[in-house]
Design a protein around this motif. Structure first.
Motif, PDB file in Angstrom:
ATOM      1  N   GLU A 150       0.825  -1.215   0.000  1.00  0.00           N
ATOM      2  CA  GLU A 150       0.000   0.000   0.000  1.00  0.00           C
ATOM      3  C   GLU A 150       0.859   1.266   0.000  1.00  0.00           C
ATOM      4  N   LEU A 151       2.055   1.200   0.578  1.00  0.00           N
ATOM      5  CA  LEU A 151       2.961   2.351   0.624  1.00  0.00           C
ATOM      6  C   LEU A 151       3.761   2.516  -0.661  1.00  0.00           C
ATOM      7  N   SER A 152       3.696   1.537  -1.560  1.00  0.00           N
ATOM      8  CA  SER A 152       4.510   1.556  -2.773  1.00  0.00           C
ATOM      9  C   SER A 152       4.209   2.780  -3.625  1.00  0.00           C
ATOM     10  N   ASP A 153       5.282   3.371  -4.127  1.00  0.00           N
ATOM     11  CA  ASP A 153       5.200   4.543  -4.994  1.00  0.00           C
ATOM     12  C   ASP A 153       5.787   4.154  -6.345  1.00  0.00           C
ATOM     13  N   PRO A 154       4.978   4.177  -7.414  1.00  0.00           N
ATOM     14  CA  PRO A 154       5.461   3.754  -8.737  1.00  0.00           C
ATOM     15  C   PRO A 154       6.668   4.540  -9.242  1.00  0.00           C
ATOM     16  N   SER A 155       6.925   5.721  -8.673  1.00  0.00           N
ATOM     17  CA  SER A 155       8.066   6.511  -9.131  1.00  0.00           C
ATOM     18  C   SER A 155       9.381   6.035  -8.506  1.00  0.00           C
ATOM     19  N   LEU A 156       9.301   5.170  -7.529  1.00  0.00           N
ATOM     20  CA  LEU A 156      10.511   4.659  -6.865  1.00  0.00           C
ATOM     21  C   LEU A 156      10.973   3.360  -7.521  1.00  0.00           C
ATOM     22  N   PRO A 157      12.250   3.004  -7.321  1.00  0.00           N
ATOM     23  CA  PRO A 157      12.737   1.740  -7.910  1.00  0.00           C
ATOM     24  C   PRO A 157      12.012   0.533  -7.315  1.00  0.00           C
ATOM     25  N   ASP A 158      11.935  -0.524  -8.116  1.00  0.00           N
ATOM     26  CA  ASP A 158      11.294  -1.758  -7.661  1.00  0.00           C
ATOM     27  C   ASP A 158      12.079  -2.424  -6.539  1.00  0.00           C
ATOM     28  N   ALA A 159      11.357  -3.072  -5.668  1.00  0.00           N
ATOM     29  CA  ALA A 159      11.925  -3.968  -4.657  1.00  0.00           C
ATOM     30  C   ALA A 159      10.987  -5.165  -4.595  1.00  0.00           C
ATOM     31  N   SER A 160      11.522  -6.348  -4.505  1.00  0.00           N
ATOM     32  CA  SER A 160      10.701  -7.554  -4.445  1.00  0.00           C
ATOM     33  C   SER A 160      10.804  -8.180  -3.069  1.00  0.00           C
ATOM     34  N   LEU A 161       9.677  -8.623  -2.576  1.00  0.00           N
ATOM     35  CA  LEU A 161       9.617  -9.325  -1.308  1.00  0.00           C
ATOM     36  C   LEU A 161       8.995 -10.684  -1.571  1.00  0.00           C
ATOM     37  N   VAL A 162       9.689 -11.712  -1.170  1.00  0.00           N
ATOM     38  CA  VAL A 162       9.187 -13.077  -1.301  1.00  0.00           C
ATOM     39  C   VAL A 162       9.407 -13.750   0.041  1.00  0.00           C
ATOM     40  N   PHE A 163       8.392 -14.431   0.530  1.00  0.00           N
ATOM     41  CA  PHE A 163       8.605 -15.211   1.743  1.00  0.00           C
ATOM     42  C   PHE A 163       7.892 -16.536   1.611  1.00  0.00           C
ATOM     43  N   ALA A 164       8.415 -17.502   2.296  1.00  0.00           N
ATOM     44  CA  ALA A 164       7.796 -18.825   2.319  1.00  0.00           C
ATOM     45  C   ALA A 164       7.885 -19.336   3.751  1.00  0.00           C
ATOM     46  N   LEU A 165       6.766 -19.594   4.336  1.00  0.00           N
ATOM     47  CA  LEU A 165       6.703 -20.176   5.668  1.00  0.00           C
ATOM     48  C   LEU A 165       6.053 -21.532   5.490  1.00  0.00           C
ATOM     49  N   PHE A 166       6.786 -22.576   5.814  1.00  0.00           N
ATOM     50  CA  PHE A 166       6.272 -23.919   5.551  1.00  0.00           C
ATOM     51  C   PHE A 166       6.899 -24.904   6.518  1.00  0.00           C
ATOM     52  N   HIS A 167       6.266 -26.055   6.613  1.00  0.00           N
ATOM     53  CA  HIS A 167       6.816 -27.171   7.376  1.00  0.00           C
ATOM     54  C   HIS A 167       7.603 -28.035   6.388  1.00  0.00           C
ATOM     55  N   PRO A 168       8.921 -28.140   6.537  1.00  0.00           N
ATOM     56  CA  PRO A 168       9.693 -28.970   5.598  1.00  0.00           C
ATOM     57  C   PRO A 168       9.373 -30.447   5.801  1.00  0.00           C
TER      58      PRO A 168
END
Length: 179
Positions: free
Chosen positions: A150-168
């Motif tokens: 929601e805070l993302s501003d299209p004029s700023l450079p991209d940043a990617s967030l990926v997370f995985a929470l799982f039971h191995p």
């Protein structure tokens, strides 16, 4: 289409949709379109493709219902189409036991393609949690990702967030599968 009219979530349910998102180039095109509409020429420039290739991949995404034309304009007698994501987020089906997780494969490919000199925060932690703690952590991670989206501003450079929470897989189970 105004941003507030875009559906929050689109669930990938058809084989055509799954094939469309399975391609890394199309994944990167969707990343370009996540914040603002773009033309084929703009997409091609941002992804580093020829216009013809960009057009081909966008047509496949459009046919699968993942992107759509949100506005058009005439430029020197030619209709220019602006494409945008069909929803704010795309939900993929569970890959099933032993199946490759498409999002994680794309995230790793994006991480490997990112400039090595750029700032990165990559971490893996092994945790021992109750089911309640596991559920709470998952909800907090999702809420944090939503808050920053929601805070993302299209004029700023991209940043990617990926997370995985799982039971191995249990070690004895994983070792049995390898035999």
């Amino acid at each position: 289409m105004p941003a507030d009219e875009i559906p929050e979530t689109l669930h990938v349910t058809t084989d055509e949709q799954l094939r469309a998102v399975s391609n890394l180039t199309r994944h990167r095109i969707m990343a370009v379109l996540r914040f603002e509409p773009a033309t084929i020429t703009q997409i091609a420039q941002r992804v580093g493709l020829a216009k013809g290739s960009s057009s081909y991949h966008v047509r496949l995404l459009e046919r699968a219902g993942l992107v759509k034309v949100v506005r058009t304009r005439k430029v020197r007698g030619v209709t220019e189409r602006y494409y945008a994501m069909a929803a704010r987020s795309i939900v993929l089906p569970d890959p099933g036991e032993g199946g490759p997780d498409l999002l994680m494969r794309h995230a790793v490919a994006d991480l490997e393609a990112a400039p090595a000199a750029g700032e990165r925060h990559v971490r893996m932690a092994h945790l021992r949690l109750t089911e309640e703690q596991f559920a709470e952590l998952g909800a907090r991670l999702e809420a944090l990702a939503d808050e920053y989206r929601e805070l993302s501003d299209p004029s700023l450079p991209d940043a990617s967030l990926v997370f995985a929470l799982f039971h191995p897989a249990r070690r004895d189970q994983a070792e049995g599968d390898a035999k």
